[in-house]
Design an enzyme around this catalytic site. Structure first.
Site, short mmCIF file in Angstrom:
data_model
loop_
_atom_site.label_atom_id
_atom_site.label_comp_id
_atom_site.label_asym_id
_atom_site.label_seq_id
_atom_site.Cartn_x
_atom_site.Cartn_y
_atom_site.Cartn_z
N ASN A 108 0.85 -1.20 0.00
CA ASN A 108 0.00 0.00 0.00
C ASN A 108 0.88 1.24 0.00
O ASN A 108 1.94 1.25 0.62
CB ASN A 108 -0.87 -0.02 1.27
CG ASN A 108 -1.75 1.21 1.41
OD1 ASN A 108 -2.43 1.60 0.46
ND2 ASN A 108 -1.74 1.84 2.58
N HIS A 110 0.90 5.04 1.33
CA HIS A 110 0.19 5.93 2.26
C HIS A 110 0.89 7.29 2.25
O HIS A 110 2.12 7.36 2.32
CB HIS A 110 0.18 5.33 3.67
CG HIS A 110 -0.60 6.17 4.63
ND1 HIS A 110 -1.98 6.17 4.66
CD2 HIS A 110 -0.19 7.08 5.54
CE1 HIS A 110 -2.39 7.04 5.57
NE2 HIS A 110 -1.33 7.60 6.12
N GLU A 181 5.53 9.88 -3.42
CA GLU A 181 4.72 8.71 -3.81
C GLU A 181 5.07 8.15 -5.18
O GLU A 181 5.26 6.93 -5.33
CB GLU A 181 3.23 9.08 -3.79
CG GLU A 181 2.71 9.44 -2.41
CD GLU A 181 1.23 9.70 -2.41
OE1 GLU A 181 0.47 8.92 -3.00
OE2 GLU A 181 0.80 10.71 -1.81
C1 GAR Z 1 -2.63 8.99 -2.84
O1 GAR Z 1 -2.17 10.18 -2.26
C2 GAR Z 1 -2.43 7.82 -1.91
O2 GAR Z 1 -1.25 7.90 -1.18
C3 GAR Z 1 -3.64 7.95 -1.01
O3 GAR Z 1 -4.70 8.26 -1.89
C4 GAR Z 1 -4.17 9.02 -2.99
C5 GAR Z 1 -4.62 8.40 -4.29
O4 GAR Z 1 -4.26 9.20 -5.39
N1 GAR Z 1 -3.89 6.75 -0.26
C6 GAR Z 1 -4.34 6.74 0.98
O5 GAR Z 1 -4.63 7.74 1.61
C7 GAR Z 1 -4.48 5.35 1.60
N2 GAR Z 1 -4.68 5.44 3.01
P1 GAR Z 1 -4.18 8.62 -6.85
O6 GAR Z 1 -5.52 7.92 -7.14
O7 GAR Z 1 -3.98 9.80 -7.73
O8 GAR Z 1 -3.03 7.64 -6.93
#
Ligand code: GAR
Length: 208
Positions: A108, A110, A181
């Site tokens: 995952n 985060h 990320e």
């Molecule tokens: C990302 O920032 C990811 O890290 C977060 O959701 C976003 C998805 O963006 N995930 C979480 O918060 C999980 N707990 P994306 O659809 O553009 O990749």
């Protein structure tokens, strides 16, 4: 070749980072064989389609009980026979049975430096709102294996990002994505695909 299935709920910029890294060969020995979303309007599904990757939708809303959804979800996933499952902004709780079956094969991303700003209620923008409210000066992102807890599994990679004066949650979210990320998620998949990750006693060791 490591067969990767990516689970998404929204925009899919992390999925895009993975697709780009596979196409640019910065991820080697891996292919993205499918994308699953709980939201049929997720732009992530469009991204998959544009790159010829099978995309499908399975939502808890289409099932009478959570149990029925969990069974169907596991069935759909098993049919794809993945070696690695990547949660890239996937906002559905992973069924325990799936976690047990795919132990150390689900990762995952985060958007914080775990153990800060993680756990139940911390997802997406809420993470960045929490960080700004607390006034921390350094934030970041974490890639970790998924275990039965929320954001509690073995940590694979982390990267720090500075908060800047005047940041809004949206600005900070974008910087964390760009600087952390989109870099560490492909890097983690590449390490796994090349057999460089070992998990011992809940700790990740990166082999040379
Ligand atoms: C990302 O920032 C990811 O890290 C977060 O959701 C976003 C998805 O963006 N995930 C979480 O918060 C999980 N707990 P994306 O659809 O553009 O990749």
């Amino acid at each position: 070749m490591l067969k990767v299935v990516v689970l998404v709920s929204g925009g899919g910029t992390n999925l895009q980072a993975l697709i780009d890294a596979v196409e640019a060969n910065t991820i080697t020995n891996a292919e993205i064989i499918g994308v699953i979303s709980n939201n049929r309007n997720a732009y992530a599904l469009e991204r998959a389609k544009k790159h010829g990757i099978e995309g499908l939708c399975i939502s808890p809303k289409d099932y009478d009980t959570r149990e029925a959804f969990n069974d169907a979800f596991l069935c759909v996933l098993n049919r794809m026979k993945p070696d690695l499952i990547v949660l890239a902004g996937f906002l559905v709780v992973i069924p325990e049975k799936m976690i047990r079956q795919y132990e150390n094969r689900i990762i995952n991303i985060h958007p914080s430096l775990i153990p800060a700003f993680c756990g139940t209620g911390y997802y997406g923008l809420k993470v960045h709102e929490g960080a700004l409210k607390r006034g921390v000066k350094v934030v970041g992102a974490t890639v970790h294996f998924v275990d039965e807890g929320t954001d509690t599994g073995p940590i694979i990679l982390q990267k720090a990002v500075y908060v800047e004066q005047g940041d809004t949650p949206e600005i900070l979210q974008r910087r964390v994505m760009e600087q952390a990320e989109w870099k560490i998620l492909p890097e983690a998949v590449n390490l796994i695909a090349n057999g460089r990750i070992e998990v011992t006693d809940g700790q990740v060791i990166i082999k040379e």
